[in-house]
Design a protein around this motif. Structure first.
Motif, short mmCIF file in Angstrom:
data_model
loop_
_atom_site.label_atom_id
_atom_site.label_comp_id
_atom_site.label_asym_id
_atom_site.label_seq_id
_atom_site.Cartn_x
_atom_site.Cartn_y
_atom_site.Cartn_z
N GLY A 302 0.79 -1.22 0.00
CA GLY A 302 0.00 0.00 0.00
C GLY A 302 0.81 1.26 0.00
N GLY A 303 2.13 1.18 0.14
CA GLY A 303 2.97 2.38 0.15
C GLY A 303 3.73 2.50 -1.15
N VAL A 304 4.28 3.66 -1.39
CA VAL A 304 5.09 3.90 -2.58
C VAL A 304 6.47 4.31 -2.14
N TYR A 305 7.48 3.61 -2.62
CA TYR A 305 8.86 3.88 -2.26
C TYR A 305 9.59 4.33 -3.52
N SER A 306 10.28 5.44 -3.46
CA SER A 306 10.94 5.98 -4.64
C SER A 306 12.38 6.32 -4.33
N VAL A 307 13.21 6.15 -5.34
CA VAL A 307 14.59 6.58 -5.28
C VAL A 307 14.83 7.45 -6.49
N TYR A 308 15.42 8.60 -6.29
CA TYR A 308 15.67 9.51 -7.39
C TYR A 308 17.17 9.58 -7.64
N GLN A 309 17.59 9.19 -8.83
CA GLN A 309 19.01 9.26 -9.13
C GLN A 309 19.49 10.70 -9.11
N ASP A 310 18.71 11.59 -9.68
CA ASP A 310 18.95 13.03 -9.60
C ASP A 310 17.61 13.70 -9.43
N SER A 311 17.54 14.67 -8.54
CA SER A 311 16.28 15.35 -8.31
C SER A 311 15.88 16.12 -9.57
N PRO A 312 14.65 15.92 -10.08
CA PRO A 312 14.22 16.65 -11.26
C PRO A 312 14.02 18.12 -11.02
N LEU A 313 14.03 18.54 -9.77
CA LEU A 313 13.88 19.97 -9.48
C LEU A 313 15.22 20.70 -9.50
N HIS A 314 16.30 19.94 -9.50
CA HIS A 314 17.60 20.57 -9.39
C HIS A 314 18.18 20.87 -10.77
N GLY A 315 18.81 22.01 -10.91
CA GLY A 315 19.42 22.36 -12.18
C GLY A 315 19.35 23.86 -12.42
N ALA A 316 19.96 24.27 -13.51
CA ALA A 316 20.04 25.70 -13.79
C ALA A 316 18.67 26.32 -13.99
N THR A 317 17.74 25.57 -14.57
CA THR A 317 16.41 26.13 -14.82
C THR A 317 15.37 25.57 -13.86
N GLY A 318 15.79 24.81 -12.88
CA GLY A 318 14.87 24.33 -11.87
C GLY A 318 14.80 25.30 -10.70
N LEU A 319 14.27 24.81 -9.60
CA LEU A 319 14.25 25.63 -8.39
C LEU A 319 15.66 25.73 -7.83
N SER A 320 15.95 26.85 -7.24
CA SER A 320 17.25 27.04 -6.61
C SER A 320 17.06 27.77 -5.29
N ALA A 321 18.05 27.68 -4.44
CA ALA A 321 17.97 28.33 -3.13
C ALA A 321 17.75 29.83 -3.32
N GLY A 322 16.78 30.36 -2.59
CA GLY A 322 16.44 31.77 -2.67
C GLY A 322 15.22 32.06 -3.51
N ASP A 323 14.74 31.09 -4.30
CA ASP A 323 13.53 31.30 -5.09
C ASP A 323 12.32 31.49 -4.18
N LEU A 324 11.44 32.41 -4.57
CA LEU A 324 10.21 32.66 -3.84
C LEU A 324 9.05 32.13 -4.69
N VAL A 325 8.50 31.00 -4.30
CA VAL A 325 7.39 30.40 -5.03
C VAL A 325 6.10 31.07 -4.59
N THR A 326 5.34 31.58 -5.56
CA THR A 326 4.11 32.32 -5.26
C THR A 326 2.85 31.54 -5.62
N ALA A 327 2.99 30.48 -6.41
CA ALA A 327 1.81 29.69 -6.79
C ALA A 327 2.24 28.34 -7.31
N VAL A 328 1.38 27.34 -7.08
CA VAL A 328 1.50 26.03 -7.71
C VAL A 328 0.27 25.89 -8.60
N ASN A 329 0.48 25.94 -9.91
CA ASN A 329 -0.62 26.06 -10.86
C ASN A 329 -1.42 27.33 -10.52
N GLU A 330 -2.68 27.19 -10.25
CA GLU A 330 -3.51 28.36 -9.90
C GLU A 330 -3.71 28.50 -8.39
#
Length: 571
Positions: A302-330
């Motif tokens: 009943g659970g989901v276990y995941s391993v991420y080889q590299d975080s898809p959020l990390h990178g030059a065009t992904g999220l980075s430290a200091g970003d201010l997120v103001t919305a997720v979709n709407e």
């Protein structure tokens, strides 16, 4: 299962240390014996002990001052500790009842889920996240050292000799101790003895109050340096993520679009008995395009276990430290609570469609001539490999909310252009109005297309499980007013204060209940002597004392056993 291996390795390390210590002592290895005597280290089964006399002089100095105010301080501790005795016993009874009730209601095979407002064991590697281990260690040291300092200072005030103090490591749990003259302590009148015995509990209560006050005052204290209510501030993005239970189930294929080419590392999966595998694509925008990471998730029990080889959020065009997120979709984001709520909402609600104008779909549509089902998921792929780094396959949704097969059912469109064309979301084409049509990404049920809007810079496009965003991006409510200030500092202070509040309260509860080898055993004896005195014979008082300690020990043991069972079943 990995948590059991962690505990087994820790036990084996202690066994090796104890056997080595025993062998060296039996051989009268003088350099080793001299080292132990000079360092103050003692090796015992599953325990390492370090003792010192370096703090004896400070204890004498602290205990000699204060006068009447100090006496009132420790006397208040007696009354507070005595007042906590009954509520603590009731809390332990409530915990046992709460942990037994689910099993009784659902059968012997049911998992006893830990309810709120109960005591629960916290074990690193089992139910404690790896990133919280430093808070755990610091909190245990602070709470136990402050507890034992209270005993030591109170003992000095009551003319009880302090032989030394030190630290213990029981398995992986750090703790402090103080060694006082037990004969001098037993010779004190009951109330004076209680001042020493209750000082530890009293200081844990004071530490709880200090942590609660810090949490309440933190917004005011940080106001000159940080802004709140503007959004969720990202202060770290995991470059590599770990399996939730500490085990590695799979190694994943990673494909990165670069200069029109795709570079891949072959995927290797490890079958686990009874596991169900699902493969889905995770993408984020890169320079107006998208790069893809293939993730393997394993549904088990009943659970989901995941391993991420590299975080898809990390990178030059992904999220980075200091970003201010103001919305997720709407969904607007003004705080960390909003951030979690919006991600939970995205995960629980079905993927919405997007109102796309006929001009945009006609201009950018690059659907291949013969769309084909993907071998791994059964979903239709309508984009060519040459543009898969920037385009997604969208299905046309009719007026009734289902795919309209009278029109071209699929369109290969650039994801960023679709999301940037307008804020309108849809479930049917009728809700879009002319001349727009409703297109919905052709995705697996667990996958969502998310637009993480930032105050500065374009939105980050994320295609995957919303839980990945929650796991890989650490956010805070506090936005620094000036550049050098760390965005993570208020959040880390808040987390540490929460741990101190919880652990110090637990230490107070556990040490006030009559139980073998804990403060409660001696507090209970002193209370009986103070309350019954000469009105009850010494023999009868000893019987009542033993009965109380046995009952308290059994109650505490039941909490520990049931709590561990609940933790390991949940893990």
């Amino acid at each position: 299962m990995a948590s059991y291996w962690v505990i087994l390795v820790i036990v084996l390390v202690h066994v090796v240390l104890y056997v080595t210590d025993t062998v060296l002592k039996s051989c009268l290895h003088l350099p080793y014996l001299n080292l132990l005597e000079a360092s103050g280290v003692t090796v015992r089964p599953l325990q390492l002990k370090w003792s010192t006399r370096a703090l004896n002089r400070p204890f004498q100095r602290w205990g000699a001052g204060g006068g009447r105010l100090a006496r009132l301080w420790f006397s208040a501790g007696v009354w507070v500790a005595c007042a906590l005795l009954v509520p603590s016993v009731l809390l332990l009874l409530h915990t046992v009842h709460s942990l037994l009730r689910p099993a009784a209601a659902e059968g012997a095979a049911a998992t006893a889920a830990p309810p709120a407002f109960v005591l629960e064991p916290v074990l690193p590697g089992v139910n404690l996240p790896a990133e919280d281990v430093p808070y755990y260690v610091i909190t245990l040291l602070v709470c136990s050292v402050y507890h034992e300092c209270g005993h030591a200072v109170a003992a000095v005030r009551e003319q009880v000799r302090v032989f030394g103090s030190g630290l213990l490591l029981v398995l992986v749990l750090p703790a402090a101790f103080v060694d006082v003259c037990s004969e001098a302590l037993s010779a004190l009148p009951p109330f004076r003895r209680l001042r020493v015995l209750c000082a530890g509990v009293w200081h844990n209560v004071v530490l709880c109050a200090a942590a609660a006050a810090l949490l309440a005052a933190l917004p005011l204290l940080t106001a000159p340096l940080y802004r709140v209510g503007q959004g969720a501030v990202v202060y770290s993005v995991h470059q590599v993520s770990i399996a939730q239970d500490g085990g590695v189930y799979s190694v994943y294929q990673v494909s990165i679009a670069q200069d029109g080419g795709v570079y891949s590392v072959y995927q290797v999966s490890i079958a686990q008995g009874g596991g169900v595998y699902s493969v889905y694509q995770v993408s984020i925008a890169q320079g107006g395009g998208v790069y893809s990471v293939y993730q393997v998730s394993i549904a088990q029990d009943g659970g989901v276990y995941s391993v991420y080889q590299d975080s898809p959020l990390h990178g030059a065009t992904g999220l980075s430290a200091g970003d201010l997120v103001t919305a997720v979709n709407e969904c607007p984001v003004r705080s960390r609570r909003d951030w979690l709520s919006c991600l939970a909402r995205a995960a629980s609600e079905p993927q919405t469609g997007y109102c796309v104008s006929t001009d945009l779909s006609a201009t950018y549509d690059e659907t291949i001539q013969h769309p084909y089902p993907r071998d791994d998921t059964g979903l239709v792929e309508c984009c060519d490999a040459s543009n898969s780094s920037s385009h997604l396959c969208f299905e046309f949704v009719g007026d009734d909310g289902t795919p309209d097969w009278t029109a071209p059912p699929f369109s290969c469109l650039p994801a960023r252009a679709v999301l940037d064309s307008g804020p309108a979301r849809c479930q049917t084409t009728a809700s879009c109005g002319e001349p727009a049509r409703c297109f919905r990404p052709a995705l697996e049920p667990a996958v969502r297309l998310l637009s993480l809007r930032r105050r500065a810079g374009p939105a980050v496009l994320f295609l995957g499980a919303p839980g990945t965003v929650f796991a890989d991006a650490a956010v805070s409510d506090h936005e620094p007013r000036w550049w050098p200030l760390p965005a993570a500092a208020p959040r880390r202070i808040q987390t540490l204060a929460h741990y101190v509040l919880s652990f110090s309260a637990a230490l107070a509860v556990l040490n006030v209940v009559p139980c073998f080898a804990l403060d409660g055993q001696w507090i209970w004896a002193a209370l009986l002597e103070a309350a019954l005195g000469g009105r009850v014979s010494r023999r009868r008082r000893a019987t009542i004392e033993r009965a109380g300690v046995l009952a308290g020990s059994a109650l505490l043991a039941a909490n520990v056993v049931l709590g561990l069972r609940s933790v390991f079943r949940a893990s």
